[in-house]
Write a protein that holds these residues in place. Structure first.
Motif, mmCIF file in Angstrom:
data_model
loop_
_atom_site.group_PDB
_atom_site.id
_atom_site.type_symbol
_atom_site.label_atom_id
_atom_site.label_comp_id
_atom_site.label_asym_id
_atom_site.label_seq_id
_atom_site.Cartn_x
_atom_site.Cartn_y
_atom_site.Cartn_z
ATOM 1 N N TYR A 190 45.979 47.488 37.539
ATOM 2 C CA TYR A 190 45.355 47.480 38.859
ATOM 3 C C TYR A 190 46.381 47.084 39.915
ATOM 4 O O TYR A 190 46.538 47.746 40.940
ATOM 5 C CB TYR A 190 44.177 46.503 38.876
ATOM 6 N N VAL A 191 47.080 45.995 39.662
ATOM 7 C CA VAL A 191 48.077 45.494 40.615
ATOM 8 C C VAL A 191 49.210 46.508 40.788
ATOM 9 O O VAL A 191 49.686 46.734 41.902
ATOM 10 C CB VAL A 191 48.601 44.116 40.162
ATOM 11 N N ALA A 250 41.271 43.649 41.413
ATOM 12 C CA ALA A 250 41.382 43.206 40.017
ATOM 13 C C ALA A 250 40.654 41.877 39.833
ATOM 14 O O ALA A 250 39.987 41.656 38.815
ATOM 15 C CB ALA A 250 42.850 43.072 39.620
ATOM 16 N N HIS A 251 40.780 40.996 40.805
ATOM 17 C CA HIS A 251 40.093 39.700 40.802
ATOM 18 C C HIS A 251 38.580 39.899 40.718
ATOM 19 O O HIS A 251 37.914 39.313 39.861
ATOM 20 C CB HIS A 251 40.507 38.956 42.086
ATOM 21 N N LEU A 252 38.044 40.736 41.582
ATOM 22 C CA LEU A 252 36.601 40.978 41.599
ATOM 23 C C LEU A 252 36.135 41.650 40.310
ATOM 24 O O LEU A 252 35.088 41.289 39.743
ATOM 25 C CB LEU A 252 36.222 41.824 42.816
ATOM 26 N N VAL A 290 47.980 43.550 47.915
ATOM 27 C CA VAL A 290 46.949 42.531 48.140
ATOM 28 C C VAL A 290 45.578 43.113 47.827
ATOM 29 O O VAL A 290 44.755 42.487 47.148
ATOM 30 C CB VAL A 290 46.995 42.002 49.595
ATOM 31 N N GLN A 291 45.325 44.311 48.294
ATOM 32 C CA GLN A 291 44.022 44.941 48.072
ATOM 33 C C GLN A 291 43.784 45.209 46.587
ATOM 34 O O GLN A 291 42.679 44.970 46.078
ATOM 35 C CB GLN A 291 43.923 46.228 48.883
ATOM 36 N N TRP A 309 44.706 36.981 39.241
ATOM 37 C CA TRP A 309 44.831 38.131 40.147
ATOM 38 C C TRP A 309 44.701 37.716 41.608
ATOM 39 O O TRP A 309 45.388 38.255 42.471
ATOM 40 C CB TRP A 309 43.813 39.214 39.788
ATOM 41 N N ILE A 310 43.854 36.733 41.908
ATOM 42 C CA ILE A 310 43.701 36.338 43.314
ATOM 43 C C ILE A 310 44.922 35.562 43.794
ATOM 44 O O ILE A 310 45.278 35.635 44.971
ATOM 45 C CB ILE A 310 42.386 35.573 43.565
#
Length: 130
Positions: free
Chosen positions: A98-99, A52-54, A46-47, A18-19
């Motif tokens: 999420y993305v 999603a990464h976090l 991006v946000q 995700w990042i």
């Protein structure tokens, strides 16, 4: 290594997927100052990818603990495998949603992953209580 352990490996790698999307979707990425760079991005993609990464990092520790607890407690391997695969599938779907900005489906995917982890832990507790 069991399938459930491979699921732990996949879940550990998901935040990085995700990042990568977040960093490739914004303006010119600055690796010397990555967190402020992310904070300055106004691109919703991006946000969302960063979120999603976090969230994937937040979900990882309880999942890994649940798999290890269940296996240590002697929960049937087939049940641990099924729940671990369900978690990974839900978390992949969660990140995609999420993305993409699909908030209702994202919430359902989150709930499925959470339920998988909770059930792994409950099964471990019940196995030791017997």
């Amino acid at each position: 290594m069991s399938v459930a352990y491979w699921c732990i490996v996949v879940a550990a790698l998901l935040p990085y997927a995700w990042i990568v999307i977040a960093k490739r979707s914004g303006g010119r990425y600055d690796n010397r100052d990555p967190r402020p760079w992310l904070a300055r991005q106004d691109n919703p993609l991006v946000q969302r990818a960063n979120a999603a990464h976090l969230n994937a990092f937040e979900a990882f520790a309880p999942f890994a603990a649940g798999v290890l607890m269940a296996q240590a407690a002697g929960v049937a391997a087939a049940q641990v495998t099924t729940l671990a695969l369900a978690f990974v599938a839900c978390r992949i779907l969660h990140g995609i949603c999420y993305v993409a900005g699909w908030h209702w489906l994202r919430s359902l995917a989150w709930l499925g992953g959470f339920a998988s982890v909770l059930w792994l832990m409950v099964r471990a507790a019940l196995a030791l209580a017997a």
